[in-house]
Write a protein that holds these residues in place. Structure first.
Motif, PDB file in Angstrom:
ATOM      1  N   ALA A 121       0.699  -1.221  -0.115  1.00 56.66           N
ATOM      2  CA  ALA A 121       0.130  -0.028  -0.274  1.00 56.66           C
ATOM      3  C   ALA A 121       0.861   1.058  -0.132  1.00 56.66           C
ATOM      4  CB  ALA A 121      -0.759  -0.133   1.238  1.00 56.66           C
ATOM      5  N   GLY A 122       1.152   1.715  -1.283  1.00 58.11           N
ATOM      6  CA  GLY A 122       1.932   3.016  -1.275  1.00 58.11           C
ATOM      7  C   GLY A 122       3.461   2.510  -0.799  1.00 58.11           C
ATOM      8  N   ASP A 123       3.974   3.490  -0.143  1.00 59.75           N
ATOM      9  CA  ASP A 123       5.267   3.261   0.294  1.00 59.75           C
ATOM     10  C   ASP A 123       5.497   2.131   1.926  1.00 59.75           C
ATOM     11  OD1 ASP A 123       4.644   4.697   2.396  1.00 59.75           O
ATOM     12  OD2 ASP A 123       6.026   6.613   2.157  1.00 59.75           O
ATOM     13  N   HIS A 124       4.565   1.553   1.837  1.00 59.88           N
ATOM     14  CA  HIS A 124       4.340   0.519   3.010  1.00 59.88           C
ATOM     15  C   HIS A 124       3.903  -0.787   2.566  1.00 59.88           C
ATOM     16  CE1 HIS A 124       5.599   3.913   5.755  1.00 59.88           C
ATOM     17  NE2 HIS A 124       5.473   3.170   6.512  1.00 59.88           N
ATOM     18  N   THR A 125       4.318  -1.706   3.298  1.00 62.39           N
ATOM     19  CA  THR A 125       3.662  -3.110   3.306  1.00 62.39           C
ATOM     20  C   THR A 125       2.862  -3.428   4.518  1.00 62.39           C
ATOM     21  OG1 THR A 125       5.058  -4.004   1.712  1.00 62.39           O
ATOM     22  CG2 THR A 125       3.864  -5.622   2.743  1.00 62.39           C
ATOM     23  N   LEU A 126       1.510  -3.721   4.376  1.00 58.74           N
ATOM     24  CA  LEU A 126       0.606  -4.370   5.452  1.00 58.74           C
ATOM     25  C   LEU A 126       0.769  -5.860   5.507  1.00 58.74           C
ATOM     26  CD1 LEU A 126      -2.426  -2.168   4.468  1.00 58.74           C
ATOM     27  CD2 LEU A 126      -0.498  -1.480   5.764  1.00 58.74           C
ATOM     28  N   PHE A 127       0.936  -6.099   6.878  1.00 62.58           N
ATOM     29  CA  PHE A 127       0.889  -7.498   7.079  1.00 62.58           C
ATOM     30  C   PHE A 127      -0.076  -7.847   7.987  1.00 62.58           C
ATOM     31  CE2 PHE A 127       5.484  -6.779   6.149  1.00 62.58           C
ATOM     32  CZ  PHE A 127       5.889  -7.990   5.229  1.00 62.58           C
ATOM     33  N   ILE A 128      -0.916  -8.416   7.701  1.00 59.87           N
ATOM     34  CA  ILE A 128      -2.209  -9.068   8.313  1.00 59.87           C
ATOM     35  C   ILE A 128      -1.656 -10.478   8.867  1.00 59.87           C
ATOM     36  CG2 ILE A 128      -4.419  -9.880   8.465  1.00 59.87           C
ATOM     37  CD1 ILE A 128      -5.115  -7.923   6.183  1.00 59.87           C
ATOM     38  N   GLY A 129      -1.612 -10.412  10.300  1.00 60.40           N
ATOM     39  CA  GLY A 129      -1.362 -11.599  11.048  1.00 60.40           C
ATOM     40  C   GLY A 129      -2.377 -12.465  11.646  1.00 60.40           C
ATOM     41  N   LYS A 130      -2.351 -13.778  11.728  1.00 57.62           N
ATOM     42  CA  LYS A 130      -3.431 -14.501  12.266  1.00 57.62           C
ATOM     43  C   LYS A 130      -2.737 -14.730  13.848  1.00 57.62           C
ATOM     44  CE  LYS A 130      -6.152 -18.664  11.958  1.00 57.62           C
ATOM     45  NZ  LYS A 130      -6.265 -19.977  11.737  1.00 57.62           N
ATOM     46  N   VAL A 131      -3.433 -14.302  14.823  1.00 59.86           N
ATOM     47  CA  VAL A 131      -3.088 -14.411  16.092  1.00 59.86           C
ATOM     48  C   VAL A 131      -3.063 -15.721  16.651  1.00 59.86           C
ATOM     49  CG1 VAL A 131      -3.315 -13.755  18.441  1.00 59.86           C
ATOM     50  CG2 VAL A 131      -3.750 -12.230  16.618  1.00 59.86           C
ATOM     51  N   LEU A 132      -1.666 -16.279  16.934  1.00 60.32           N
ATOM     52  CA  LEU A 132      -1.373 -17.637  17.491  1.00 60.32           C
ATOM     53  C   LEU A 132      -1.539 -17.699  18.885  1.00 60.32           C
ATOM     54  CD1 LEU A 132       1.718 -18.381  15.352  1.00 60.32           C
ATOM     55  CD2 LEU A 132      -0.877 -19.123  15.015  1.00 60.32           C
ATOM     56  N   ASP A 133      -1.136 -16.589  19.483  1.00 59.03           N
ATOM     57  CA  ASP A 133      -1.167 -16.629  21.209  1.00 59.03           C
ATOM     58  C   ASP A 133      -1.021 -15.133  21.826  1.00 59.03           C
ATOM     59  OD1 ASP A 133      -1.342 -17.638  23.671  1.00 59.03           O
ATOM     60  OD2 ASP A 133       0.500 -18.886  23.573  1.00 59.03           O
ATOM     61  N   THR A 134      -1.371 -15.026  22.897  1.00 57.55           N
ATOM     62  CA  THR A 134      -1.290 -13.667  23.438  1.00 57.55           C
ATOM     63  C   THR A 134      -0.830 -13.703  24.957  1.00 57.55           C
ATOM     64  OG1 THR A 134      -3.539 -13.639  24.413  1.00 57.55           O
ATOM     65  CG2 THR A 134      -3.406 -12.807  22.174  1.00 57.55           C
ATOM     66  N   LYS A 135      -0.332 -12.644  25.476  1.00 61.72           N
ATOM     67  CA  LYS A 135       0.064 -12.675  26.813  1.00 61.72           C
ATOM     68  C   LYS A 135      -0.275 -11.324  27.300  1.00 61.72           C
ATOM     69  CE  LYS A 135       3.973 -13.250  29.906  1.00 61.72           C
ATOM     70  NZ  LYS A 135       3.133 -13.950  31.122  1.00 61.72           N
ATOM     71  N   VAL A 136      -0.907 -10.984  28.470  1.00 65.80           N
ATOM     72  CA  VAL A 136      -1.316  -9.655  28.939  1.00 65.80           C
ATOM     73  C   VAL A 136      -0.865  -9.684  30.321  1.00 65.80           C
ATOM     74  CG1 VAL A 136      -3.587  -8.373  29.414  1.00 65.80           C
ATOM     75  CG2 VAL A 136      -3.570  -9.968  27.345  1.00 65.80           C
ATOM     76  N   GLU A 137      -0.378  -8.252  30.674  1.00 67.18           N
ATOM     77  CA  GLU A 137      -0.014  -7.807  32.013  1.00 67.18           C
ATOM     78  C   GLU A 137      -0.494  -6.488  32.257  1.00 67.18           C
ATOM     79  OE1 GLU A 137       3.921  -8.624  33.257  1.00 67.18           O
ATOM     80  OE2 GLU A 137       4.172 -10.200  31.816  1.00 67.18           O
ATOM     81  N   ASP A 138      -0.393  -6.212  33.616  1.00 65.26           N
ATOM     82  CA  ASP A 138      -0.982  -4.872  34.011  1.00 65.26           C
ATOM     83  C   ASP A 138      -0.037  -3.607  34.004  1.00 65.26           C
ATOM     84  OD1 ASP A 138      -3.606  -5.890  34.991  1.00 65.26           O
ATOM     85  OD2 ASP A 138      -2.620  -6.501  36.726  1.00 65.26           O
ATOM     86  N   GLY A 139      -0.342  -2.568  33.995  1.00 63.96           N
ATOM     87  CA  GLY A 139       0.547  -1.415  33.776  1.00 63.96           C
ATOM     88  C   GLY A 139       0.001  -0.205  32.721  1.00 63.96           C
ATOM     89  N   ASP A 140       0.408   0.869  32.699  1.00 62.79           N
ATOM     90  CA  ASP A 140       0.179   1.932  32.155  1.00 62.79           C
ATOM     91  C   ASP A 140       0.799   1.940  30.623  1.00 62.79           C
ATOM     92  OD1 ASP A 140      -1.602   2.911  33.988  1.00 62.79           O
ATOM     93  OD2 ASP A 140      -0.092   3.889  34.981  1.00 62.79           O
ATOM     94  N   PRO A 141       0.332   2.353  29.757  1.00 64.26           N
ATOM     95  CA  PRO A 141       0.859   2.533  28.251  1.00 64.26           C
ATOM     96  C   PRO A 141       1.782   3.532  28.058  1.00 64.26           C
ATOM     97  CG  PRO A 141      -1.474   3.370  28.205  1.00 64.26           C
ATOM     98  CD  PRO A 141      -1.034   2.870  29.680  1.00 64.26           C
ATOM     99  N   LEU A 142       2.586   3.361  27.222  1.00 67.49           N
ATOM    100  CA  LEU A 142       3.585   4.146  26.790  1.00 67.49           C
ATOM    101  C   LEU A 142       2.842   4.734  25.433  1.00 67.49           C
ATOM    102  CD1 LEU A 142       6.235   5.794  26.567  1.00 67.49           C
ATOM    103  CD2 LEU A 142       7.235   4.025  25.155  1.00 67.49           C
ATOM    104  N   LEU A 143       2.693   6.091  25.389  1.00 65.57           N
ATOM    105  CA  LEU A 143       1.980   6.838  24.284  1.00 65.57           C
ATOM    106  C   LEU A 143       2.770   7.702  23.495  1.00 65.57           C
ATOM    107  CD1 LEU A 143      -0.955   7.908  26.251  1.00 65.57           C
ATOM    108  CD2 LEU A 143      -0.933   5.922  25.202  1.00 65.57           C
ATOM    109  N   PHE A 144       2.254   7.829  22.185  1.00 65.63           N
ATOM    110  CA  PHE A 144       3.046   8.768  21.483  1.00 65.63           C
ATOM    111  C   PHE A 144       2.058   9.675  20.894  1.00 65.63           C
ATOM    112  CE2 PHE A 144       5.782   9.558  17.414  1.00 65.63           C
ATOM    113  CZ  PHE A 144       6.915   9.761  18.404  1.00 65.63           C
TER     114      PHE A 144
END
Length: 156
Positions: A121-144
């Motif tokens: 897509a233009g100057d980037h390539t989009l990778f659609i990923g099929k999720v195999l597994d996840t891990k979740v933890e608590d905390g506050d996000p780093l934002l931009f």
């Protein structure tokens, strides 16, 4: 509109900060900082990342056919800066693994994926990923936002 004006407009959208990782190949684990991440579908579980066509990570993910995404917590800004080539970390970065795909330990959440589809897509390539597994933890996000790292401030 010129490129700078468009970039400034896009900078008004606050995002989380992620590290994209790919399984070990020549030279070890590869990673890069990115904020272009989207959750696409719950059934099947699909996510999308966007990689600049000039980035080394593009060919790395193509070869591996897998990738990981770690959502950073606010204390992990030095890791983001390292993988964005802004400020190298002195200590070696340790990775954890799910399904033999590396991710950043202690991040807010991590997903590991098989590449489901690639779309140029233009100057980037989009990778659609099929999720195999996840891990979740608590905390506050780093934002931009507006080209700067930010943290959530508590409302009083």
């Amino acid at each position: 509109m010129d490129g700078r004006e468009f970039r400034n407009a896009m900078g008004r959208f606050a995002t989380g900060v992620t590290i994209i990782t790919a399984p070990e190949q020549e030279g070890g684990v590869h990673g890069m900082t990115a904020n272009a991440f989207v959750s696409i579908s719950l059934d099947p579980k699909l996510v999308m990342i966007s990689i600049d066509n000039r980035a080394n990570m593009l060919e790395t993910i193509r070869k591996a056919d897998k990738f990981g995404v770690s959502f950073l917590r606010e204390e992990q800004q030095p890791i983001s800066m390292h993988f964005a080539n802004q400020k190298p970390m002195e200590e070696e970065i340790e990775f954890a693994y799910m399904d033999n795909i590396p991710y950043i330990p202690n991040s807010l959440a991590s997903v590991v994926c098989d590449v489901h589809e690639m779309i140029v897509a233009g100057d980037h390539t989009l990778f659609i990923g099929k999720v195999l597994d996840t891990k979740v933890e608590d905390g506050d996000p780093l934002l931009f936002y507006q080209g700067q790292y930010r943290a959530i401030e508590e409302q009083q």
